[in-house]
Design a protein around this motif. Structure first.
Motif, PDB file in Angstrom:
ATOM      1  N   ILE A  43     -15.807  -9.179 -29.760  1.00 12.24           N
ATOM      2  CA  ILE A  43     -15.403  -7.954 -30.461  1.00 12.24           C
ATOM      3  C   ILE A  43     -14.065  -8.156 -31.152  1.00 12.24           C
ATOM      4  N   SER A  44     -13.122  -8.733 -30.440  1.00  9.60           N
ATOM      5  CA  SER A  44     -11.781  -8.934 -30.980  1.00  9.60           C
ATOM      6  C   SER A  44     -11.783  -9.926 -32.139  1.00  9.60           C
ATOM      7  N   TYR A  45     -12.579 -10.980 -32.033  1.00 15.68           N
ATOM      8  CA  TYR A  45     -12.605 -11.993 -33.091  1.00 15.68           C
ATOM      9  C   TYR A  45     -13.256 -11.440 -34.352  1.00 15.68           C
ATOM     10  N   LEU A  46     -14.377 -10.756 -34.184  1.00 15.78           N
ATOM     11  CA  LEU A  46     -15.075 -10.233 -35.364  1.00 15.78           C
ATOM     12  C   LEU A  46     -14.279  -9.134 -36.060  1.00 15.78           C
ATOM     13  N   ALA A  47     -13.816  -8.164 -35.302  1.00 15.97           N
ATOM     14  CA  ALA A  47     -13.123  -7.027 -35.920  1.00 15.97           C
ATOM     15  C   ALA A  47     -11.675  -7.358 -36.272  1.00 15.97           C
ATOM     16  N   PHE A  66      -4.713  -4.910 -29.874  1.00 20.81           N
ATOM     17  CA  PHE A  66      -4.348  -4.209 -28.641  1.00 20.81           C
ATOM     18  C   PHE A  66      -5.292  -3.038 -28.404  1.00 20.81           C
ATOM     19  N   GLY A  67      -5.517  -2.236 -29.431  1.00 21.94           N
ATOM     20  CA  GLY A  67      -6.421  -1.098 -29.301  1.00 21.94           C
ATOM     21  C   GLY A  67      -7.845  -1.527 -28.996  1.00 21.94           C
ATOM     22  N   LEU A  68      -8.317  -2.555 -29.694  1.00 26.38           N
ATOM     23  CA  LEU A  68      -9.673  -3.056 -29.442  1.00 26.38           C
ATOM     24  C   LEU A  68      -9.803  -3.608 -28.026  1.00 26.38           C
ATOM     25  N   ALA A  69      -8.817  -4.371 -27.597  1.00 27.95           N
ATOM     26  CA  ALA A  69      -8.876  -4.952 -26.256  1.00 27.95           C
ATOM     27  C   ALA A  69      -8.843  -3.858 -25.196  1.00 27.95           C
ATOM     28  N   PHE A  70      -7.969  -2.870 -25.382  1.00 24.07           N
ATOM     29  CA  PHE A  70      -7.877  -1.794 -24.384  1.00 24.07           C
ATOM     30  C   PHE A  70      -9.189  -1.021 -24.289  1.00 24.07           C
ATOM     31  N   LEU A  71      -9.725  -0.598 -25.440  1.00 23.53           N
ATOM     32  CA  LEU A  71     -10.976   0.163 -25.410  1.00 23.53           C
ATOM     33  C   LEU A  71     -12.137  -0.665 -24.878  1.00 23.53           C
ATOM     34  N   LEU A  76     -16.050  -1.776 -20.827  1.00 25.17           N
ATOM     35  CA  LEU A  76     -16.759  -2.842 -20.122  1.00 25.17           C
ATOM     36  C   LEU A  76     -16.356  -2.909 -18.649  1.00 25.17           C
ATOM     37  N   GLY A  77     -15.086  -2.637 -18.352  1.00 28.52           N
ATOM     38  CA  GLY A  77     -14.656  -2.602 -16.957  1.00 28.52           C
ATOM     39  C   GLY A  77     -15.352  -1.495 -16.192  1.00 28.52           C
ATOM     40  N   GLY A  78     -15.514  -0.350 -16.832  1.00 32.26           N
ATOM     41  CA  GLY A  78     -16.235   0.747 -16.191  1.00 32.26           C
ATOM     42  C   GLY A  78     -17.701   0.418 -15.968  1.00 32.26           C
ATOM     43  N   ILE A  88      -8.054   2.219 -16.063  1.00 26.37           N
ATOM     44  CA  ILE A  88      -7.108   2.495 -17.163  1.00 26.37           C
ATOM     45  C   ILE A  88      -5.861   1.637 -17.021  1.00 26.37           C
ATOM     46  N   THR A  89      -5.292   1.601 -15.839  1.00 24.28           N
ATOM     47  CA  THR A  89      -4.089   0.807 -15.616  1.00 24.28           C
ATOM     48  C   THR A  89      -4.366  -0.682 -15.801  1.00 24.28           C
ATOM     49  N   THR A  90      -5.457  -1.134 -15.242  1.00 21.35           N
ATOM     50  CA  THR A  90      -5.816  -2.547 -15.355  1.00 21.35           C
ATOM     51  C   THR A  90      -6.108  -2.920 -16.801  1.00 21.35           C
ATOM     52  N   SER A  91      -6.798  -2.046 -17.527  1.00 19.10           N
ATOM     53  CA  SER A  91      -7.115  -2.312 -18.936  1.00 19.10           C
ATOM     54  C   SER A  91      -5.856  -2.338 -19.793  1.00 19.10           C
ATOM     55  N   LEU A  92      -4.925  -1.420 -19.552  1.00 19.10           N
ATOM     56  CA  LEU A  92      -3.672  -1.415 -20.308  1.00 19.10           C
ATOM     57  C   LEU A  92      -2.857  -2.684 -20.059  1.00 19.10           C
ATOM     58  N   LEU A  93      -2.748  -3.069 -18.816  1.00 16.77           N
ATOM     59  CA  LEU A  93      -1.972  -4.255 -18.483  1.00 16.77           C
ATOM     60  C   LEU A  93      -2.609  -5.519 -19.063  1.00 16.77           C
ATOM     61  N   THR A  94      -3.920  -5.621 -18.958  1.00 16.55           N
ATOM     62  CA  THR A  94      -4.619  -6.787 -19.503  1.00 16.55           C
ATOM     63  C   THR A  94      -4.536  -6.813 -21.018  1.00 16.55           C
ATOM     64  N   ALA A  95      -4.700  -5.657 -21.666  1.00 17.91           N
ATOM     65  CA  ALA A  95      -4.595  -5.589 -23.129  1.00 17.91           C
ATOM     66  C   ALA A  95      -3.193  -5.976 -23.586  1.00 17.91           C
ATOM     67  N   PHE A  96      -2.177  -5.619 -22.804  1.00 11.60           N
ATOM     68  CA  PHE A  96      -0.810  -6.007 -23.145  1.00 11.60           C
ATOM     69  C   PHE A  96      -0.651  -7.528 -23.129  1.00 11.60           C
TER      70      PHE A  96
END
Length: 151
Positions: A43-47, A66-71, A76-78, A88-96
């Motif tokens: 997703i990140s590479y294409l978009a 950052f936005g694509l990775a977080f969403l 996908l985590g859910g 949410i916390t894990t996704s924010l930290l990983t996206a960072f």
């Protein structure tokens, strides 16, 4: 062939971040984390790298990544990990952490693909220039003119 190498570098950065953060905060299966890493990379590479980077440049593509990775990580985590993990916390930290790697990946992509497609185009037309004219003055001419006007 260039896409495979760049996808591999991007996958490595994303997978390390996902395995580190999601591995610490959840008892996730490594196969699920592999699938999340593959999907987020795609997703990140294409978009981000194929659409946004050539049109808008490195800074905009990094913010968009950052936005694509977080969403992507949030959804996908859910789906893969369930609700027992603070998604949410894990996704924010990983996206960072993924976003911290993105400018370097974008620099590699820009240097190894055709330079014409990744240069930001100047949106101004050629004849939209303005020139400003002013008289050069210094303190001696100002005081001379002041004394001359007083007389």
């Amino acid at each position: 062939m260039e896409h495979v190498k760049e996808l591999g570098i991007k996958f490595l950065a994303i997978a390390v971040s996902i395995y580190a953060i999601f591995g610490i905060f959840s008892n996730a299966n490594w196969v699920n984390l592999l699938w999340i890493s593959l999907l987020v990379t795609g997703i990140s590479y294409l978009a981000g790298d194929m659409v946004i980077l050539p049109k808008f440049g490195n800074i905009t593509a990094t913010i968009a990544d950052f936005g694509l990775a977080f969403l992507s990580l949030l959804i996908l985590g859910g789906l893969f990990l369930g609700a027992e993990v603070p998604i949410i916390t894990t996704s924010l930290l990983t996206a960072f952490f993924i976003t911290c790697c993105e400018p370097f990946i974008h620099g590699y992509i820009v240097n190894h693909f055709s330079p014409d497609s990744y240069e930001r185009k100047d949106l101004r037309t050629q004849n939209q220039l303005q020139t400003e004219f002013a008289e050069e003055t210094n303190e001696h001419t100002i005081t001379k003119n002041k004394h001359h006007n007083d007389e």
